[in-house]
Design a protein around this motif. Sequence first.
Motif, short mmCIF file in Angstrom:
data_model
loop_
_atom_site.label_atom_id
_atom_site.label_comp_id
_atom_site.label_asym_id
_atom_site.label_seq_id
_atom_site.Cartn_x
_atom_site.Cartn_y
_atom_site.Cartn_z
N GLU A 283 -38.70 -4.26 8.32
CA GLU A 283 -39.04 -3.78 7.21
C GLU A 283 -40.43 -4.55 7.19
OE1 GLU A 283 -36.99 -6.29 3.80
OE2 GLU A 283 -38.27 -6.17 2.75
N MET A 284 -41.20 -5.23 7.31
CA MET A 284 -42.41 -5.89 7.30
C MET A 284 -43.50 -4.97 7.98
SD MET A 284 -42.50 -8.11 5.36
CE MET A 284 -41.33 -7.81 3.92
N LEU A 285 -42.56 -4.42 9.33
CA LEU A 285 -43.80 -3.22 10.05
C LEU A 285 -44.11 -2.12 9.64
CD1 LEU A 285 -42.61 -4.80 13.80
CD2 LEU A 285 -44.74 -5.13 12.32
N ALA A 286 -42.48 -1.72 8.88
CA ALA A 286 -42.78 -0.13 8.49
C ALA A 286 -43.83 -0.71 6.95
CB ALA A 286 -41.33 -0.19 7.22
N LEU A 287 -43.93 -1.26 6.13
CA LEU A 287 -44.94 -1.74 5.53
C LEU A 287 -46.37 -1.39 6.06
CD1 LEU A 287 -44.66 -2.10 1.98
CD2 LEU A 287 -45.72 -4.71 2.79
N VAL A 288 -46.51 -2.60 6.96
CA VAL A 288 -47.93 -2.19 7.29
C VAL A 288 -48.11 -0.85 8.54
CG1 VAL A 288 -48.33 -4.30 6.74
CG2 VAL A 288 -47.56 -3.32 9.31
N GLY A 289 -47.00 -0.10 8.07
CA GLY A 289 -47.69 1.34 9.02
C GLY A 289 -47.37 0.61 10.17
N LEU A 290 -46.45 0.56 10.75
CA LEU A 290 -46.19 -0.03 12.68
C LEU A 290 -45.18 0.07 13.28
CD1 LEU A 290 -49.11 -2.54 13.44
CD2 LEU A 290 -49.67 0.00 14.08
N GLN B 270 -53.96 -2.83 0.94
CA GLN B 270 -54.34 -3.07 -0.99
C GLN B 270 -53.48 -2.66 -1.91
OE1 GLN B 270 -58.94 -1.67 -1.65
NE2 GLN B 270 -59.18 -2.67 -0.46
N GLY B 271 -52.94 -1.52 -2.20
CA GLY B 271 -51.93 -1.79 -2.94
C GLY B 271 -50.44 -1.91 -2.33
N GLU B 272 -49.83 -1.83 -1.43
CA GLU B 272 -49.11 -2.58 -1.56
C GLU B 272 -49.03 -4.10 -0.83
OE1 GLU B 272 -46.57 -1.02 -0.18
OE2 GLU B 272 -47.10 0.33 0.29
N LEU B 273 -49.92 -4.59 -0.90
CA LEU B 273 -50.32 -6.11 -1.04
C LEU B 273 -49.99 -6.10 -3.32
CD1 LEU B 273 -50.85 -9.03 -0.10
CD2 LEU B 273 -53.21 -8.21 -0.21
N LEU B 274 -50.63 -5.62 -3.61
CA LEU B 274 -50.89 -6.11 -4.87
C LEU B 274 -48.80 -5.82 -5.41
CD1 LEU B 274 -53.78 -4.21 -6.56
CD2 LEU B 274 -53.10 -6.78 -6.02
N GLN B 275 -48.57 -4.51 -5.34
CA GLN B 275 -46.99 -4.35 -4.97
C GLN B 275 -46.61 -5.67 -4.72
OE1 GLN B 275 -45.71 -1.11 -4.44
NE2 GLN B 275 -46.89 0.13 -5.75
N ILE B 276 -46.29 -6.57 -3.17
CA ILE B 276 -46.02 -7.73 -3.37
C ILE B 276 -46.31 -8.25 -4.01
CG2 ILE B 276 -45.10 -8.44 -1.54
CD1 ILE B 276 -46.07 -6.55 0.65
N CYS B 277 -47.36 -8.55 -4.55
CA CYS B 277 -47.89 -10.13 -5.12
C CYS B 277 -47.44 -9.81 -6.51
CB CYS B 277 -49.01 -10.09 -5.06
SG CYS B 277 -49.95 -10.80 -2.97
N ALA B 278 -46.49 -8.43 -7.42
CA ALA B 278 -47.07 -8.66 -8.60
C ALA B 278 -45.13 -8.15 -7.85
CB ALA B 278 -46.97 -7.48 -9.43
N LYS B 279 -44.19 -8.28 -7.61
CA LYS B 279 -42.88 -8.63 -7.95
C LYS B 279 -42.52 -9.41 -7.36
CE LYS B 279 -41.20 -5.58 -4.08
NZ LYS B 279 -41.21 -4.79 -3.59
N THR B 280 -43.07 -10.25 -6.68
CA THR B 280 -42.10 -11.85 -6.45
C THR B 280 -43.38 -12.52 -7.33
OG1 THR B 280 -44.32 -12.28 -4.03
CG2 THR B 280 -41.55 -10.82 -3.77
N GLY B 281 -43.93 -12.58 -7.43
CA GLY B 281 -44.50 -13.47 -8.30
C GLY B 281 -45.26 -14.79 -7.03
N THR B 282 -46.24 -13.93 -6.49
CA THR B 282 -46.67 -14.59 -5.48
C THR B 282 -48.46 -14.84 -5.70
OG1 THR B 282 -46.28 -13.70 -3.54
CG2 THR B 282 -47.63 -14.70 -2.89
N SER B 283 -48.62 -16.12 -5.52
CA SER B 283 -50.25 -16.63 -6.44
C SER B 283 -51.03 -15.55 -4.72
CB SER B 283 -50.36 -17.65 -6.16
OG SER B 283 -49.35 -18.63 -6.63
#
Lengths: 252, 286
Positions: free
Chosen positions: A120-127, A177-190
């Motif tokens: 799943e994570m590799l798909a996210l970063v396009g690998l 950048q977009g993916e990272l922001l989405q993940i952080c927003a979704k999971t509340g990551t600092s």
Amino acid sequence: MTAVSIAGVSKVFNAGRPDEVTALSDVDLTVDSGQFVSLIGPSGCGKSTLLRLVADLIDPTSGTVTVAGKPAAQARRDQEYGIAFQQAGLFEWRTVRRNVELPLELRKLPRAARKEKAEEMLALVGLADFAGHYPAQLSGGMQQRVAIARALAVHPPLLLMDEPFGALDEMTRERLQGELLQICAKTGTSTVFVTHSISEAVFLSDKVVVMSARPGRITATIDIDLPGRDEAARQSPAYFEHVTAVRKALRA
Amino acid sequence: MKRIVGALGGLIVFALLWEGYKAVGNPEGTAVLGVKVLPRADDLSMPHLWTVAQRLGKPELTGGRPVWQVVFDACLFTLGVTAVGFVVGTAIGFVLATLMSRFRVVERGLLPYVVLSQTVPLVALAPLVAGWSGALSFGPYPWQDWMTVAVIAAYLAFFPVAVGLLRGLQSPTAAGVELMRSYAAGWWRTYGKLRLPAALPFLFPALRLAGAAAVVGAVVGEISTGTRGGIGRLVIEYSREATSDPAKVYTAMLGAAVLGLVVAGVVSLLELPLMRHRRRVEVNVV
Ligand SMILES: Nc1ncnc2c1ncn2[C@@H]1O[C@H](COP(=O)(O)OP(=O)(O)OP(=O)(O)O)[C@@H](O)[C@H]1O
Ligand SMILES: [Mg+2]
């Protein structure tokens, strides 16, 4: 709740020797829970050092570092954060997928769950197509993406990233950048994010911390308030105002 | 495949050199200013390779077993001793390298002695081991001669493993070590997931050296302790007949050489499954 709190921290390397370096001097910084904070400053101003202090990979010469309300060492033992550092630091004898699985392995996830998560994570970063490759078969930017996937795989409450997009082309960089922001927003990551790019810092952050060198210290903290984090935001007047403000602070 | 071709090529080149030198070399040897620089090329010193091959098929003594069988049995015996020495030596090398990489103090205290251990001449060592091991026994099993030989083989074999593996265990970059630290992985987990895999490219060449050292240790050990049954002893026995039957001693030497090749081959087979990534990565070395 504060994710990271740094109070009066100084770091001197090789104290008392001729090659003594004061990497950081009297740094105070707070990262609120769920906040995205970028560190920006000239090369050698101590950004990586600051990140490594938060990760408890080195000890401060003076001052205290608190992560998730605990001393940094305790937070490290409780695995309160994930890191993606300047050098990808992949294990060359593991395939890309098994590199991403490493932190999951150490957390004793069952094999099937690990595999699924890593893919799943590799798909996210396009690998997704490179899961079976070895790091030496990848380009520098691809290796960096694997390192990002590895850091995200465990969904840490705090992400420490040191120029993770440094070796990427503009298009990939913007997508991630977009993916990272989405993940952080979704999971509340600092997130504490080191970058050399003013526009990247402004687009991603709630707060941009500007540092200066010799000795490394914080010279300005700029709160960013953008209407949204999409393509339109990159064209908005607020965005350009903030870019100018950060650039000014860097020049000062 | 390439390796097999390479090994065969090496054999052919050796055979050509041997026979070529026999053809052109001075049968009395070549001396420059009274110093012999090239060996004699007569049939007594350098028998034709086919004479050696023929000798393998003929009986050892009139009416005895054929030479190849005797040599083969002797090689098997020595192979067994070599294997025991290799395994024991590798295990000791592993433990030492691990301890040295774990504790700085141990490394500083032990490494000089590890290096020093290899400067003790084998010939001096053999009687020593034979002497104090004579009193040993494992419960009802008394100490055997071959064990002395295996100890000597192990003594030579542990060294490359200890030194090579230590370097390998210390080879991971700071980034890798920090990553494991960030995962709150303790020493054992860092060892298992990072240090040991990173050490494999250092370990395998060391194992090959250890294999060769174990063969040398076993052969020389047999000779200097006078242990019967192995190829080392056979070389000595046959060399007594060198004047009357020059091809015979070469059959024993051939056996020793094949033994060395077999050990090297087995050791390099070990690395095939463990170094998969090496074969997948394309590198162009000019
Ligand atoms: N392990 C170390 N030993 C000695 N000095 C160090 C060490 N790590 C960093 N330094 C020094 O600390 C200073 C800050 O280094 P740091 O890596 O934090 O810079 P940086 O802001 O990350 O730079 P860059 O943007 O180029 O990555 C430098 O002057 C460097 O020489
Ligand atoms: Mg840096």
